[in-house]
Design a protein around this motif. Structure first.
Motif, PDB file in Angstrom:
ATOM      1  N   LYS A  28       0.923  -1.222   0.090  1.00  0.00           N
ATOM      2  CA  LYS A  28       0.100  -0.015   0.102  1.00  0.00           C
ATOM      3  C   LYS A  28       0.965   1.309  -0.145  1.00  0.00           C
ATOM      4  N   TYR A  29       0.513   2.374  -0.865  1.00  0.00           N
ATOM      5  CA  TYR A  29       1.242   3.253  -0.960  1.00  0.00           C
ATOM      6  C   TYR A  29       0.358   4.689  -0.877  1.00  0.00           C
ATOM      7  N   SER A  30       0.864   5.467  -0.185  1.00  0.00           N
ATOM      8  CA  SER A  30       0.013   6.847   0.082  1.00  0.00           C
ATOM      9  C   SER A  30       0.491   7.880  -0.803  1.00  0.00           C
ATOM     10  N   LEU A  31      -0.827   8.373  -1.430  1.00  0.00           N
ATOM     11  CA  LEU A  31      -0.723   9.384  -2.536  1.00  0.00           C
ATOM     12  C   LEU A  31      -0.690  10.657  -1.848  1.00  0.00           C
ATOM     13  N   ASN A  32      -0.718  10.852  -0.684  1.00  0.00           N
ATOM     14  CA  ASN A  32      -1.143  12.301   0.002  1.00  0.00           C
ATOM     15  C   ASN A  32       0.559  12.683   0.428  1.00  0.00           C
ATOM     16  N   ARG A  33       0.779  13.815  -0.300  1.00  0.00           N
ATOM     17  CA  ARG A  33       2.142  14.435  -0.249  1.00  0.00           C
ATOM     18  C   ARG A  33       2.433  14.595   0.947  1.00  0.00           C
ATOM     19  N   LYS A  34       1.749  15.478   1.827  1.00  0.00           N
ATOM     20  CA  LYS A  34       1.690  15.772   3.178  1.00  0.00           C
ATOM     21  C   LYS A  34       1.570  14.837   4.288  1.00  0.00           C
ATOM     22  N   LEU A  35       0.708  13.676   4.182  1.00  0.00           N
ATOM     23  CA  LEU A  35       0.355  12.864   5.090  1.00  0.00           C
ATOM     24  C   LEU A  35       0.761  11.740   5.209  1.00  0.00           C
ATOM     25  N   GLU A  92      -3.064   8.400   8.024  1.00  0.00           N
ATOM     26  CA  GLU A  92      -3.758   9.659   8.245  1.00  0.00           C
ATOM     27  C   GLU A  92      -4.862  10.089   7.379  1.00  0.00           C
ATOM     28  N   ILE A  93      -5.840  10.488   8.012  1.00  0.00           N
ATOM     29  CA  ILE A  93      -7.079  11.132   7.347  1.00  0.00           C
ATOM     30  C   ILE A  93      -7.281  12.403   7.130  1.00  0.00           C
ATOM     31  N   PRO A  94      -7.616  12.875   5.780  1.00  0.00           N
ATOM     32  CA  PRO A  94      -8.188  12.008   4.584  1.00  0.00           C
ATOM     33  C   PRO A  94      -7.150  11.186   4.027  1.00  0.00           C
ATOM     34  N   GLU A  95      -7.487  10.094   3.465  1.00  0.00           N
ATOM     35  CA  GLU A  95      -6.690   9.087   3.047  1.00  0.00           C
ATOM     36  C   GLU A  95      -6.740   9.299   1.456  1.00  0.00           C
ATOM     37  N   HIS A  96      -5.589   8.885   0.699  1.00  0.00           N
ATOM     38  CA  HIS A  96      -5.452   8.897  -0.426  1.00  0.00           C
ATOM     39  C   HIS A  96      -4.422   7.855  -0.908  1.00  0.00           C
ATOM     40  N   PHE A  97      -4.629   6.673  -1.281  1.00  0.00           N
ATOM     41  CA  PHE A  97      -3.732   5.471  -1.587  1.00  0.00           C
ATOM     42  C   PHE A  97      -4.109   4.524  -2.710  1.00  0.00           C
ATOM     43  N   ASP A 132     -10.423   9.836  -0.030  1.00  0.00           N
ATOM     44  CA  ASP A 132     -11.378  10.827   0.640  1.00  0.00           C
ATOM     45  C   ASP A 132     -11.334  12.039  -0.023  1.00  0.00           C
ATOM     46  N   TRP A 133     -12.576  12.567  -0.593  1.00  0.00           N
ATOM     47  CA  TRP A 133     -12.594  13.772  -1.164  1.00  0.00           C
ATOM     48  C   TRP A 133     -13.255  14.915  -0.100  1.00  0.00           C
ATOM     49  N   PRO A 134     -12.994  16.116  -0.308  1.00  0.00           N
ATOM     50  CA  PRO A 134     -13.750  17.193   0.320  1.00  0.00           C
ATOM     51  C   PRO A 134     -15.427  17.022   0.473  1.00  0.00           C
ATOM     52  N   PHE A 147     -17.396  12.963   0.803  1.00  0.00           N
ATOM     53  CA  PHE A 147     -17.186  11.973  -0.239  1.00  0.00           C
ATOM     54  C   PHE A 147     -16.064  11.204  -0.129  1.00  0.00           C
ATOM     55  N   ALA A 148     -16.019   9.961  -0.475  1.00  0.00           N
ATOM     56  CA  ALA A 148     -15.127   8.925  -0.619  1.00  0.00           C
ATOM     57  C   ALA A 148     -15.173   7.979  -1.752  1.00  0.00           C
TER      58      ALA A 148
END
Length: 838
Positions: free
Chosen positions: A506-513, A517-522, A571-573, A576-577
């Motif tokens: 699993k790889y996180s696409l969040n640049r800062k998180l 961490e939530i919001p998640e993007h992976f 996770d979107w603003p 939404f997810a």
């Protein structure tokens, strides 16, 4: 939070506390006086007497005099000895009555709302609520500083000298005394939040922009933001003007709710001056001591405004509330612009009693407000967006200089030391070892440097097909990488003699998180060679849990599968997810099951699918452990829409079909009788000649553990549909009835009612009974059919549950109502579940 467990385990006691108890009666009638104000002179520390005129008050900050006051009686003051436990009784003398008078005592008057000046006063407060609330302004804004602190209670010299705590005894340098109960407390957790709040009346919008947040951290296994969300859940905003007040996840009737005069009794005590405002002091308490309600004092302006200037209230001690010994809420308001009242003080103190001997934790929430500005509109962009709370970039990365400048009130020296203490503990070898052992039991993982080994409760399991199963697994820790998570396990079944395994990256696409961490993007890639019972889908827990190995009835059909799955999640603003999966699966039957299709036995089925899921839940918060993200249920609905497309011809995929599902969940609070969870789900498969394993296999449960989201009296793979609708209802009464039964109410048990219904069927093109050549319904060893399509009646089951047994156990008595003629089914069962509720 780990410190709470470590320190609490070794015994804590109070020191140098002045504790007073006693009884207050009428001098002439000798009758007890309830709801008399008792307080230390010159201190903001007080209480009120109960129905029997008894009181208890304690503090390390007591004054040498204690007073008792009640409207219609002369105030009495007595000297006390500081630092000791003592009994002080009062005999109050009615005003304007000579002790030498001969009095003929009449029968005690029955309390009535009619012609009661206190009730009339409260009705006016209710009538003018709208005019007095800050929402009376068209616009307002303010700065907000919130501080939540948790302290372990009653630190003594004996505790400090405990040999087992010798290596971390530096923590006791941060001990302090509480004004709530006078006990010595050790601060162990601190959360600070700075924000700017904007309000617009039309269209009604409240937006909070968090500019800074800071929380103590003790262990990598704990989810910091999840802990923050739990704190927010326990300490929700207290708005006394609303009909209900949410506190420690429970709804309490407000003393100024529209139905309050039917819930509370009120007595006018006296008039007092508060910051230059003449106020009427009204004592209130619930008619039923076991209701989820408050007792305390309302200070109402003695004019035609009928505004609440101050409230000081506590929860009723007899209510069915777990882990909580006492709650105090103190709020104050000031009038602005001669139009409405704005809050200036908001303190909520909760004593969480972990052990019977009173040892526990003090949770303190303090909110400070500054720079109120009213009727100044902001640009529309300030109020736009679905999210009520917006976290600005870098809000949790503020430096110390930012906090020194922005805090509305400075931290005390003891509070300043909490962050330093937490950092010292995190680097202390002894604390690391102790917290690691605790988290092995709590989280199920043991950390070994770059790897977390676990979950422990999955190492040894068994079932009817595979026999005894031995498993070893683990995952990489944050020490390995905060952006990459590698997970895997290997498991061997000694009866089927098959080895199963899983490997995932699993790889996180969040640049800062980091990855958790939530919001998640992976993105995640998984290959799995495994087995499962059809229809088993455990939410927020692992289906390979040892306790789930124990099953009722016959469970002899299993699926072996090999699956390659690529997943993208974001996770979107706005709440939404989205989830997108590309997966290729080969499934084969196991146990007493074969795949017969087109009049021949086939060894396996192969499918390639694309899956899309949209989830919407505004302002949702989560707590997550190392494996699962668990939503914290709120008043907001949860809507989920999923779509699956079978891709025939791709990678050997044999069938083309479409699946559409929608799920709606809503919790409705019905104070004072608890809340209802409502879940509605519907699904439809589009396709012809589709084998049974690709249809909807309804979620069943044959274990002895009660499952909230499964049919607990349905056998595995008992019902299959290609179209369905289901309704699940659960109402938690929170002891509304049991609390009224003598003796039983001492157990603080709570009632639960459940209903689960399923209606649907299989259309003829996919029904083996209607279309020759399709895969037949499975049967048992005697040839009796064990899998069915729903007929012209629904599957239904009902349940009555008792929860809060020993504060951690729930027992459900579940009755199946339909399809009782199916083979190997049970009509009734008693199931259990571990639950932690407040």
């Amino acid at each position: 939070m780990i410190t709470i467990f470590i320190v609490s385990a070794f015994g804590i006691s109070a020191q140098n506390v002045t504790q007073i108890e006693g009884r207050i009666i009428d001098k002439k009638t000798r009758l007890p006086l309830p709801f008399v104000n008792v307080y230390f002179e010159g201190r903001n520390i007080g209480t009120i007497t109960d129905d029997n005129g008894k009181y208890t008050i304690s503090s390390k900050e007591a004054s040498p005099q204690i007073s008792a006051s009640f409207m219609g009686y002369y105030t009495q003051t007595k000297k006390i000895t500081l630092g000791k436990h003592q009994t002080v009784n009062f005999e109050l003398i009615p005003e304007n009555i000579s002790l030498n008078e001969v009095i003929v005592q009449s029968k005690k008057k029955k309390y009535r709302n009619k012609n009661n000046p206190a009730v009339e006063l409260i009705r006016n407060v209710i009538k003018y609520k709208k005019e007095n609330r800050k929402e009376n302004f068209d616009y307002y804004e303010f700065n907000k500083y919130e501080k939540i602190e948790f302290d372990v209670n009653g630190v003594s010299d004996k505790l400090k000298n405990k040999k087992v705590l010798k290596k971390i005894n530096f923590i006791f340098d941060y001990a302090d005394t509480s004004a709530l109960d006078g006990k010595v407390y050790l601060p162990v957790f601190l959360k600070e939040t700075l924000s700017k709040v904007y309000y617009r009346k039309t269209p009604k919008t409240t937006k909070e922009y968090i500019t800074g947040a800071k929380t103590t951290k003790f262990h990598d296994f704990l989810d910091p933001k999840g802990v923050d969300n739990l704190m927010d859940h326990l300490y929700e905003e207290v708005d006394i003007y609303k009909s209900t007040v949410r506190l420690v996840t429970n709804d309490f009737i407000s003393p100024v709710a529209n139905i309050a005069p039917a819930t509370y009794k009120y007595h006018i005590v006296d008039t007092v001056d508060i910051d230059g405002d003449d106020c009427i002091n009204v004592v209130f308490y619930p008619r039923d001591k076991r209701s989820f309600a408050f007792q305390g004092n309302l200070f109402i302006t003695n004019d035609s405004l009928y505004a609440i200037k101050k409230v000081d209230m506590r929860v009723v001690p007899d209510i069915n509330l777990n882990w909580v010994k006492d709650v105090q809420i103190v709020q104050e308001w000031s009038r602005m612009d001669n139009r409405a009242w704005l809050m200036t003080k908001d303190n909520v103190n909760i004593i969480f009693s972990i052990l019977k001997n009173g040892k526990g934790v003090l949770g303190r929430k303090s909110v400070f407000y500054d720079n109120y500005i009213v009727d100044r509109p902001m640009p529309d962009s300030t109020y736009s967006g679905i999210q009520k709370v917006v976290k600005l970039d870098g809000y949790d990365q503020r430096d110390e200089e930012f906090w020194k400048q922005k805090r509305l009130i400075a931290l005390t020296k003891k509070e300043q030391g909490i962050y330093a203490m937490a950092d010292s503990l995190r680097n202390n070898p002894y604390f690391k070892t102790a917290s690691g052992i605790i988290m092995a039991f709590v989280a199920g993982y043991v950390n070994v440097g770059y790897v977390d080994i676990g979950r422990i409760n999955t190492f040894f399991t068994f079932n009817e097909v595979e026999g005894f199963r031995l498993r070893v697994g683990g995952r990489t820790s944050n020490k390995f990488s905060k952006k990459i998570r590698l997970t895997g396990f290997g498991r061997y079944g000694f009866k089927d003699q098959k080895f199963k395994y899983l490997a995932s990256a699993k790889y996180s696409l969040n640049r800062k998180l980091p990855i958790r961490e939530i919001p998640e993007h992976f993105i995640k890639l998984t290959y799995e060679n495994n087995s499962k019972f059809p229809g088993v889908d455990q939410l927020f827990t692992n289906s390979e849990n040892f306790l789930l190995s124990f099953t009722r009835g016959v469970a002899d059909k299993i699926i072996y599968y090999k699956k390659l799955d690529f997943e993208h999640y974001r996770d979107w603003p706005g709440g939404f997810a989205t989830t997108v999966n590309l997966r290729h699966t080969e499934m084969a039957p196991g146990g007493n099951w074969t795949f017969d299709y087109d009049n021949q036995v086939v060894p396996s089925f192969t499918s390639s699918e694309i899956f899309f899921k949209l989830r919407y839940s505004p302002n949702e918060k989560f707590y997550r452990d190392l494996d699962y993200r668990v939503p914290i249920i709120s008043k907001n609905p949860i809507i989920q829409l999923s779509y699956t497309q079978g891709l025939k011809g791709i990678w050997g995929s044999e069938h083309s079909y479409e699946k559409l599902q929608i799920n709606l969940f809503k919790r409705i609070h019905v104070a004072p009788i608890g809340f209802t969870n409502i879940e509605v789900e519907a699904g439809k498969l589009f396709g012809k000649g589709i084998p049974l394993p690709y249809l909807f296999i309804h979620r069943a449960n044959q274990t002895y553990s009660y499952q909230l989201y499964a049919y607990n009296m349905m056998n595995f793979i008992e019902f299959i549909s290609d179209e369905y609708v289901q309704l699940n209802l659960e109402h938690q009464f929170y002891g509304f009835f049991l609390n009224k039964i003598p003796l039983v109410r001492k157990l603080k048990l709570r009632e639960v009612l459940t209903f689960k219904g399923l209606f649907g069927g299989i259309t003829d093109p996919n029904n083996p009974d209607a279309t020759p050549g399709l895969m037949p319904f499975p049967s048992d060893l005697d040839g009796n059919q064990t899998t069915f399509a729903l007929e012209n009646k629904p599957y239904m089951e009902v349940g009555v549950g008792i929860t809060n047994i020993f504060k951690i156990l729930r027992i459900d008595f579940v009755k199946r109502l339909t399809y009782l003629d199916h083979p190997n089914v049970s009509s009734f069962s008693i199931l259990g579940k571990f639950v932690l509720d407040f």
